[in-house]
Write a protein that holds these residues in place. Structure first.
Motif, PDB file in Angstrom:
ATOM      1  N   GLN A  65       0.956  -1.080  -0.114  1.00 44.21           N
ATOM      2  CA  GLN A  65      -0.114   0.203  -0.069  1.00 44.21           C
ATOM      3  C   GLN A  65       1.084   1.249  -0.202  1.00 44.21           C
ATOM      4  N   MET A  68       0.971   3.738  -2.965  1.00 45.12           N
ATOM      5  CA  MET A  68      -0.612   4.523  -3.166  1.00 45.12           C
ATOM      6  C   MET A  68      -0.696   5.411  -2.120  1.00 45.12           C
ATOM      7  N   ILE A  69      -0.411   5.018  -0.968  1.00 45.28           N
ATOM      8  CA  ILE A  69      -0.599   6.101   0.409  1.00 45.28           C
ATOM      9  C   ILE A  69       0.365   7.418   0.075  1.00 45.28           C
ATOM     10  N   GLU A  71       1.166   8.575  -2.788  1.00 47.31           N
ATOM     11  CA  GLU A  71       0.815   9.241  -3.677  1.00 47.31           C
ATOM     12  C   GLU A  71      -0.297  10.376  -3.198  1.00 47.31           C
ATOM     13  N   LYS A  72      -1.169   9.655  -2.290  1.00 48.49           N
ATOM     14  CA  LYS A  72      -2.159  10.452  -1.896  1.00 48.49           C
ATOM     15  C   LYS A  72      -1.740  11.601  -0.744  1.00 48.49           C
ATOM     16  N   CYS A  73      -0.722  11.121  -0.017  1.00 46.06           N
ATOM     17  CA  CYS A  73      -0.046  12.026   0.981  1.00 46.06           C
ATOM     18  C   CYS A  73       0.463  13.374   0.305  1.00 46.06           C
ATOM     19  N   GLU A  75      -0.226  14.574  -2.657  1.00 48.04           N
ATOM     20  CA  GLU A  75      -1.216  15.445  -3.269  1.00 48.04           C
ATOM     21  C   GLU A  75      -1.769  16.265  -2.038  1.00 48.04           C
ATOM     22  N   TRP A  76      -2.207  15.695  -0.936  1.00 47.65           N
ATOM     23  CA  TRP A  76      -2.534  16.298   0.269  1.00 47.65           C
ATOM     24  C   TRP A  76      -1.461  17.487   0.667  1.00 47.65           C
ATOM     25  N   LYS A  92      -9.697  14.992   1.919  1.00 49.59           N
ATOM     26  CA  LYS A  92      -8.377  14.467   1.598  1.00 49.59           C
ATOM     27  C   LYS A  92      -7.858  13.848   2.905  1.00 49.59           C
ATOM     28  N   GLU A  95      -9.708  10.938   4.276  1.00 49.47           N
ATOM     29  CA  GLU A  95      -9.502   9.471   3.343  1.00 49.47           C
ATOM     30  C   GLU A  95      -8.148   9.056   3.787  1.00 49.47           C
ATOM     31  N   ILE A  96      -7.099   9.887   3.772  1.00 47.41           N
ATOM     32  CA  ILE A  96      -5.459   9.426   4.088  1.00 47.41           C
ATOM     33  C   ILE A  96      -5.684   8.451   5.629  1.00 47.41           C
TER      34      ILE A  96
END
Length: 426
Positions: A65, A68-69, A71-73, A75-76, A92, A95-96
């Motif tokens: 994971q 993917m995590i 990438e989301k972090c 962005e945030w 966001k 979600e994280i």
């Protein structure tokens, strides 16, 4: 620093977040002393022990994971600026956070450090302080990348919450030093330069403010980040105005105004207009100053606090050019806003200015003198606000001169001159 090395810090972080004692976590798995060594990175536990500790914490290690995590972090992290939509930032974050609650990931520490910035952006200052205290216990295990953001965000906290600009500068300089030892984007370093430039500006270190704002501007221009360019132009405009390089100041303010309009960013547009009004007030070009301040007042989307600042600036300008009708209209609007806001400390300056001109318009001269001598000027002196002392001591002096009270007039002209000297020395 990978997850195998920093796993102890992550376990400690998850344990403290769940209000679990070391005894609660260690019971039946390891001794208290051994858990302490794991959490303080003094030993590397076996995968079996780590798994058992994670199971008790209700989390799992799932390296699949991580990307993917991350990438989301990432962005945030890029969203954590005041100009961005707060609801999107919060959505966001939630979600994280759900992912972090279920997985022991190497992204956890960076995510937790960025929570300081997150809480500042959404205005949860108590939570920001709580997060700093929580992370302080494990800050000794941070690598240089963690330390870079740790110092930077603690600097943000001291600026926003405590108004301690010297302490912020100390922390920002430590972040700058760490920035030389790590691989971060040019734009990230430019943001730190901008932040240092703003802090120098608040500390009245004008040449240093110009230097750092220019460094930041150079990067933001390359990245075509026009919003950040506009912010840099505002700092440059303020700095050039302070050293009386008015043409340079006007050029930078107008660039900020242009970029603000291109991006339809209301905050930057109003900030540029206010600063242009302030500059033309300084150069005693009243008509030009009125034009820019009136543009703010005419903007229905402007925050009422912006209107109060503008009213406080406009009443004096209208009064100085003899336009008493507009002075009266502006004072009345100011009184209405003050009634809505209540007597908050942060609006005290505007209150004094609006009430002072209200007394002058009503020819309540004794009340005007009492307000200025026993209220307004002592309040400004307490704050060492020499810019406003110079303006309003001179207003009071000219009032006394008009009524042939030359001894009082001389006294307050001296107060105004002393204030001008302090401004020159800053």
């Amino acid at each position: 620093m990978g997850i195998l090395i920093e796993v102890g810090s992550l376990i400690k972080l998850q344990r403290t977040k769940q209000n679990m004692t070391q005894g609660d976590l260690a019971k039946g798995i390891v001794s208290l002393s051994y858990l302490s060594k794991i959490e303080n990175l003094k030993t590397e536990a076996s995968p079996e022990i780590i798994q058992a500790l994670c199971t008790r914490l209700g989390i799992q290690i799932d390296n699949s994971q991580n990307n993917m995590i991350l990438e989301k972090c990432t962005e945030w992290y890029g969203m954590l600026f005041e100009a961005n939509d707060k609801e999107e930032i919060i959505a966001k974050y939630k979600e994280i956070q759900e992912l972090m609650d279920e997985n022991l990931t190497e992204n956890l520490l960076m995510f937790e450090i960025h929570k300081i910035r997150y809480y500042l952006v959404i205005g949860s200052y108590d939570k920001a302080e709580e997060k700093i205290k929580q992370l302080n216990d494990i800050s000794g295990t941070f690598d240089n990348l963690h330390l870079y953001y740790w110092y930077k965000f603690k600097g943000n906290y001291n600026t926003v919450v405590n108004d301690e600009h010297n302490e912020s500068m100390r922390l920002y300089k430590k972040a700058e030093e760490k920035g030389r030892q790590i691989d971060v984007s040019e734009e990230e370093i430019a943001d730190l330069y901008y932040t240092i430039g703003v802090t120098h500006s608040k500390l009245r270190n004008t040449l240093e403010a110009i230097d750092y704002a220019r460094k930041a501007l150079e990067v933001f221009m390359k990245e075509y980040n026009f919003l950040r360019c506009a912010q840099c132009h505002i700092i440059l405009g303020i700095s050039y105005r302070r050293i009386k390089m008015y043409d340079n100041a006007i050029k930078n303010y107008n660039l900020a105004l242009h970029l603000g309009k291109l991006n339809k960013n209301k905050v930057l547009i109003l900030l540029a207009q206010e600063n242009l009004g302030h500059l033309y007030t300084t150069t005693r070009e009243s008509k030009k100053a009125i034009t820019h301040f009136q543009a703010v007042l005419d903007d229905e989307e402007a925050h009422p606090a912006d209107h109060l600042y503008t009213i406080a600036s406009l009443v004096g300008l209208y009064y100085s050019v003899g336009n008493f009708e507009e002075t009266r209209n502006t004072v009345n609007y100011g009184l209405k806003l003050l009634e809505e806001f209540g007597k908050y400390e942060e609006y005290k300056l505007y209150y004094y200015i609006i009430i002072a001109y209200d007394h002058l318009l009503k020819e309540e001269y004794k009340e005007f003198e009492k307000l200025m001598i026993h209220g307004f000027l002592p309040s400004l002196e307490k704050q060492e606000d020499y810019g406003n002392i110079a303006i309003y001591a001179e207003l009071l002096a000219s009032h006394f001169e008009k009524f042939h009270k030359y001894k009082d007039a001389t006294k307050y002209y001296k107060v105004a001159n002393f204030a001008y000297e302090q401004i020159t020395n800053i």
